[in-house]
Design a protein around this motif. Structure first.
Motif, PDB file in Angstrom:
ATOM      1  N   LEU A   1    -100.843 -40.532 106.504  1.00  0.00           N
ATOM      2  CA  LEU A   1    -100.309 -39.612 105.496  1.00  0.00           C
ATOM      3  C   LEU A   1    -101.330 -38.531 105.161  1.00  0.00           C
ATOM      4  O   LEU A   1    -100.988 -37.347 105.084  1.00  0.00           O
ATOM      5  CB  LEU A   1     -99.891 -40.382 104.236  1.00  0.00           C
ATOM      6  N   ALA A   2    -102.585 -38.908 104.994  1.00  0.00           N
ATOM      7  CA  ALA A   2    -103.636 -37.926 104.710  1.00  0.00           C
ATOM      8  C   ALA A   2    -103.763 -36.929 105.858  1.00  0.00           C
ATOM      9  O   ALA A   2    -103.922 -35.729 105.627  1.00  0.00           O
ATOM     10  CB  ALA A   2    -104.961 -38.637 104.453  1.00  0.00           C
ATOM     11  N   LEU A   3    -103.663 -37.414 107.083  1.00  0.00           N
ATOM     12  CA  LEU A   3    -103.734 -36.524 108.242  1.00  0.00           C
ATOM     13  C   LEU A   3    -102.537 -35.584 108.282  1.00  0.00           C
ATOM     14  O   LEU A   3    -102.674 -34.410 108.604  1.00  0.00           O
ATOM     15  CB  LEU A   3    -103.813 -37.341 109.537  1.00  0.00           C
ATOM     16  N   SER A   4    -101.354 -36.107 107.943  1.00  0.00           N
ATOM     17  CA  SER A   4    -100.147 -35.266 107.973  1.00  0.00           C
ATOM     18  C   SER A   4    -100.213 -34.158 106.916  1.00  0.00           C
ATOM     19  O   SER A   4     -99.574 -33.125 107.069  1.00  0.00           O
ATOM     20  CB  SER A   4     -98.886 -36.107 107.799  1.00  0.00           C
TER      21      SER A   4
ATOM     22  N   ALA B   1     -94.007 -35.449 102.228  1.00  0.00           N
ATOM     23  CA  ALA B   1     -94.796 -35.683 103.446  1.00  0.00           C
ATOM     24  C   ALA B   1     -94.639 -37.130 103.923  1.00  0.00           C
ATOM     25  O   ALA B   1     -94.534 -37.387 105.126  1.00  0.00           O
ATOM     26  CB  ALA B   1     -96.268 -35.362 103.194  1.00  0.00           C
ATOM     27  N   PHE B   2     -94.601 -38.064 102.985  1.00  0.00           N
ATOM     28  CA  PHE B   2     -94.430 -39.472 103.341  1.00  0.00           C
ATOM     29  C   PHE B   2     -93.055 -39.705 103.970  1.00  0.00           C
ATOM     30  O   PHE B   2     -92.938 -40.388 104.989  1.00  0.00           O
ATOM     31  CB  PHE B   2     -94.617 -40.364 102.108  1.00  0.00           C
ATOM     32  N   SER B   3     -92.025 -39.134 103.385  1.00  0.00           N
ATOM     33  CA  SER B   3     -90.673 -39.273 103.934  1.00  0.00           C
ATOM     34  C   SER B   3     -90.599 -38.725 105.348  1.00  0.00           C
ATOM     35  O   SER B   3     -90.009 -39.352 106.232  1.00  0.00           O
ATOM     36  CB  SER B   3     -89.662 -38.537 103.053  1.00  0.00           C
ATOM     37  N   GLU B   4     -91.195 -37.569 105.558  1.00  0.00           N
ATOM     38  CA  GLU B   4     -91.203 -36.967 106.894  1.00  0.00           C
ATOM     39  C   GLU B   4     -91.966 -37.844 107.880  1.00  0.00           C
ATOM     40  O   GLU B   4     -91.526 -38.059 109.012  1.00  0.00           O
ATOM     41  CB  GLU B   4     -91.815 -35.568 106.839  1.00  0.00           C
ATOM     42  N   LEU B   5     -93.111 -38.358 107.456  1.00  0.00           N
ATOM     43  CA  LEU B   5     -93.922 -39.229 108.308  1.00  0.00           C
ATOM     44  C   LEU B   5     -93.149 -40.488 108.689  1.00  0.00           C
ATOM     45  O   LEU B   5     -93.119 -40.884 109.854  1.00  0.00           O
ATOM     46  CB  LEU B   5     -95.227 -39.592 107.593  1.00  0.00           C
ATOM     47  N   MET B   6     -92.510 -41.118 107.717  1.00  0.00           N
ATOM     48  CA  MET B   6     -91.774 -42.347 107.979  1.00  0.00           C
ATOM     49  C   MET B   6     -90.583 -42.085 108.892  1.00  0.00           C
ATOM     50  O   MET B   6     -90.256 -42.898 109.750  1.00  0.00           O
ATOM     51  CB  MET B   6     -91.323 -42.992 106.671  1.00  0.00           C
ATOM     52  N   THR B   7     -89.942 -40.949 108.729  1.00  0.00           N
ATOM     53  CA  THR B   7     -88.822 -40.594 109.594  1.00  0.00           C
ATOM     54  C   THR B   7     -89.308 -40.396 111.027  1.00  0.00           C
ATOM     55  O   THR B   7     -88.693 -40.889 111.974  1.00  0.00           O
ATOM     56  CB  THR B   7     -88.130 -39.316 109.069  1.00  0.00           C
ATOM     57  N   ARG B   8     -90.430 -39.699 111.174  1.00  0.00           N
ATOM     58  CA  ARG B   8     -90.990 -39.492 112.518  1.00  0.00           C
ATOM     59  C   ARG B   8     -91.393 -40.805 113.168  1.00  0.00           C
ATOM     60  O   ARG B   8     -91.226 -40.994 114.365  1.00  0.00           O
ATOM     61  CB  ARG B   8     -92.213 -38.578 112.445  1.00  0.00           C
ATOM     62  N   LYS B   9     -91.940 -41.713 112.380  1.00  0.00           N
ATOM     63  CA  LYS B   9     -92.371 -43.004 112.928  1.00  0.00           C
ATOM     64  C   LYS B   9     -91.192 -43.936 113.203  1.00  0.00           C
ATOM     65  O   LYS B   9     -91.360 -44.971 113.816  1.00  0.00           O
ATOM     66  CB  LYS B   9     -93.353 -43.679 111.963  1.00  0.00           C
ATOM     67  N   GLY B  10     -90.024 -43.602 112.642  1.00  0.00           N
ATOM     68  CA  GLY B  10     -88.855 -44.447 112.866  1.00  0.00           C
ATOM     69  C   GLY B  10     -88.945 -45.751 112.092  1.00  0.00           C
ATOM     70  O   GLY B  10     -88.367 -46.753 112.479  1.00  0.00           O
ATOM     71  N   GLU B  11     -89.664 -45.745 110.963  1.00  0.00           N
ATOM     72  CA  GLU B  11     -89.821 -46.958 110.136  1.00  0.00           C
ATOM     73  C   GLU B  11     -88.452 -47.419 109.661  1.00  0.00           C
ATOM     74  O   GLU B  11     -87.653 -46.613 109.210  1.00  0.00           O
ATOM     75  CB  GLU B  11     -90.711 -46.641 108.932  1.00  0.00           C
ATOM     76  N   ARG B  12     -88.204 -48.682 109.770  1.00  0.00           N
ATOM     77  CA  ARG B  12     -86.924 -49.243 109.321  1.00  0.00           C
ATOM     78  C   ARG B  12     -87.111 -50.423 108.383  1.00  0.00           C
ATOM     79  O   ARG B  12     -86.303 -51.322 108.328  1.00  0.00           O
ATOM     80  CB  ARG B  12     -86.096 -49.691 110.530  1.00  0.00           C
ATOM     81  N   GLY B  13     -88.198 -50.387 107.593  1.00  0.00           N
ATOM     82  CA  GLY B  13     -88.426 -51.406 106.574  1.00  0.00           C
ATOM     83  C   GLY B  13     -88.782 -52.691 107.158  1.00  0.00           C
ATOM     84  O   GLY B  13     -88.966 -53.687 106.679  1.00  0.00           O
TER      85      GLY B  13
ATOM     86  N   LEU C   1     -88.547 -43.569  95.778  1.00  0.00           N
ATOM     87  CA  LEU C   1     -89.710 -42.678  95.762  1.00  0.00           C
ATOM     88  C   LEU C   1     -89.277 -41.251  95.450  1.00  0.00           C
ATOM     89  O   LEU C   1     -89.920 -40.555  94.651  1.00  0.00           O
ATOM     90  CB  LEU C   1     -90.460 -42.734  97.088  1.00  0.00           C
ATOM     91  N   HIS C   2     -88.174 -40.810  96.052  1.00  0.00           N
ATOM     92  CA  HIS C   2     -87.663 -39.463  95.754  1.00  0.00           C
ATOM     93  C   HIS C   2     -87.230 -39.346  94.293  1.00  0.00           C
ATOM     94  O   HIS C   2     -87.444 -38.308  93.664  1.00  0.00           O
ATOM     95  CB  HIS C   2     -86.503 -39.103  96.698  1.00  0.00           C
ATOM     96  N   ASN C   3     -86.634 -40.411  93.745  1.00  0.00           N
ATOM     97  CA  ASN C   3     -86.235 -40.394  92.336  1.00  0.00           C
ATOM     98  C   ASN C   3     -87.438 -40.273  91.409  1.00  0.00           C
ATOM     99  O   ASN C   3     -87.326 -39.721  90.314  1.00  0.00           O
ATOM    100  CB  ASN C   3     -85.443 -41.650  91.975  1.00  0.00           C
ATOM    101  N   GLU C   4     -88.576 -40.802  91.830  1.00  0.00           N
ATOM    102  CA  GLU C   4     -89.801 -40.762  91.016  1.00  0.00           C
ATOM    103  C   GLU C   4     -90.682 -39.554  91.339  1.00  0.00           C
ATOM    104  O   GLU C   4     -91.729 -39.374  90.730  1.00  0.00           O
ATOM    105  CB  GLU C   4     -90.594 -42.054  91.199  1.00  0.00           C
ATOM    106  N   SER C   5     -90.245 -38.748  92.294  1.00  0.00           N
ATOM    107  CA  SER C   5     -90.980 -37.535  92.653  1.00  0.00           C
ATOM    108  C   SER C   5     -91.002 -36.589  91.452  1.00  0.00           C
ATOM    109  O   SER C   5     -89.966 -36.325  90.841  1.00  0.00           O
ATOM    110  CB  SER C   5     -90.287 -36.862  93.840  1.00  0.00           C
ATOM    111  N   GLY C   6     -92.187 -36.147  91.088  1.00  0.00           N
ATOM    112  CA  GLY C   6     -92.331 -35.264  89.938  1.00  0.00           C
ATOM    113  C   GLY C   6     -92.580 -35.997  88.645  1.00  0.00           C
ATOM    114  O   GLY C   6     -92.928 -35.383  87.639  1.00  0.00           O
ATOM    115  N   SER C   7     -92.384 -37.306  88.631  1.00  0.00           N
ATOM    116  CA  SER C   7     -92.735 -38.091  87.447  1.00  0.00           C
ATOM    117  C   SER C   7     -93.875 -39.047  87.815  1.00  0.00           C
ATOM    118  O   SER C   7     -95.013 -38.838  87.422  1.00  0.00           O
ATOM    119  CB  SER C   7     -91.521 -38.823  86.866  1.00  0.00           C
TER     120      SER C   7
END
Length: 155
Positions: free
Chosen positions: A2-5, A143-155, A128-134
Motif C-alpha cells: 500500500l505504501a508503495l502504491s 488506494a487500498f481498494s484499488e490495490l486489493m482489486t488488482r491483487k484479486g483479493e477475495r477475503g 472501509l469506504h463508509n468510514e472514509s473521511g471519518s
C-alpha cells in the motif's frame, strides 16, 4: 504494498514496514486474560487504549533510522480526530500511522479475531469506504481498494 502504491519515498516505506511489525508491542505489556475478554469495562478499555503509548515508551531508546516510534504511537488516531492517544486529525497523523490503522482494521474484520465474526472481502471494503473521511484517510481507502482489486483479493 500500500505504501508503495501511494508512491511514498523509500525511507517512509521502510519506516512503515518496521512500524507495521512492531505496532502492537504495547499489547505485550498488558494482561493477556484481559485482552481476550469479549467485553472490556471502562478501566480495562483505558488500559488497552494505552498500548500505543506503552509501545512508544518501550521502543523510544532504540535507534531507528526513521520515525518508527511516532508511527506506532499514532496508529489508532482517526482522520476525524476522534482517535487516540492524542486526538490528531487528518494530515497531522503520520502517513504510516494512517496506513497501519487501515490495514489493521481490515485484518481484524476479515479474520474474525476473538468474539468478532469474520466478514467477506466486499463487505469489509464497503465498511472501509463508509468510514472514509471519518475513521480513515479517503486517499488511503481508495488506494487500498484499488490495490486489493488488482491483487484479486477475495477475503
Amino acid at each position: 504494498d500500500l505504501a508503495l502504491s501511494l508512491e511514498l519515498p523509500t525511507e517512509e516505506v521502510e519506516a512503515i514496514k518496521i512500524a507495521a511489525i512492531l505496532h502492537d508491542t504495547g499489547l505485550l505489556m498488558l494482561d493477556p486474560a484481559m485482552l481476550n475478554k469479549p467485553d472490556l469495562n471502562s478501566e480495562e478499555l483505558k488500559k488497552a487504549r494505552n498500548h500505543p503509548e506503552l509501545a512508544a515508551v518501550f521502543l523510544k531508546d532504540l535507534r531507528f533510522p526513521f520515525e518508527v516510534v511516532k508511527i506506532i504511537r499514532h496508529h489508532h488516531e482517526r482522520w476525524d480526530g476522534q482517535g487516540y492517544p492524542d486526538g490528531l486529525m487528518e494530515t497531522a497523523i503520520p502517513m504510516g500511522s494512517r496506513i497501519i490503522g487501515l490495514i489493521e482494521a481490515y485484518e481484524v474484520m476479515t479474520s474474525g479475531k476473538g468474539y468478532r465474526r469474520s466478514k467477506g472481502y466486499r463487505q469489509v471494503l464497503e465498511e472501509l469506504h463508509n468510514e472514509s473521511g471519518s475513521q480513515f484517510d479517503p486517499r488511503i481507502v481508495e488506494a487500498f481498494s484499488e490495490l486489493m482489486t488488482r491483487k484479486g483479493e477475495r477475503g
